[in-house]
Design a protein around this motif. Structure first.
Motif: not given
Length: 107
Positions: A20-21, A23-40
């Motif tokens: 499970l760990a 699977c979580l590591a792979l999901a974090n790597r490949y399913l990450k949503v990049e957020e626009d840094p200008r929003k912060e």
């Protein structure tokens, strides 16, 4: 209870945890949503009143709409001061996104 049964239970639980760990590591790597840094940065410049007077669910909703290009008027925020609105306008018009595009907004 026999010690061997406890050992098997611990080993099986550890194996499941490792799978499970991974699977979580792979999901974090490949399913990450990049957020626009200008929003912060935009959230820092907005008054953070979260009043909803702009028609969006708080300052975060307005920041999302402006960065995504759905809202063009910075003064849609009812409580923002003119100098902060101008600072937001200058920031968005001078800071490009990941593709090199800047936002043209109105006061």
């Amino acid at each position: 209870m026999e010690p061997i049964l406890i050992l098997w239970a611990v080993l099986i639980t550890a194996a499941i945890a490792i799978v499970l760990a991974l699977c979580l590591a792979l999901a974090n790597r490949y399913l990450k949503v990049e957020e626009d840094p200008r929003k912060e940065k935009l959230l820092e410049l907005l008054p953070n009143a979260n009043c909803g007077a702009c028609g969006f669910p708080g300052c975060s909703g307005l920041a999302d709409a402006i960065v995504e290009g759905k809202e063009k008027k910075v003064t849609r925020c009812a409580v923002i001061k003119k100098d902060k609105a101008q600072e937001i306008k200058d920031y968005l018009e001078s800071t490009p996104d990941a593709n090199g595009n800047t936002l043209k907004v109105e006061l």
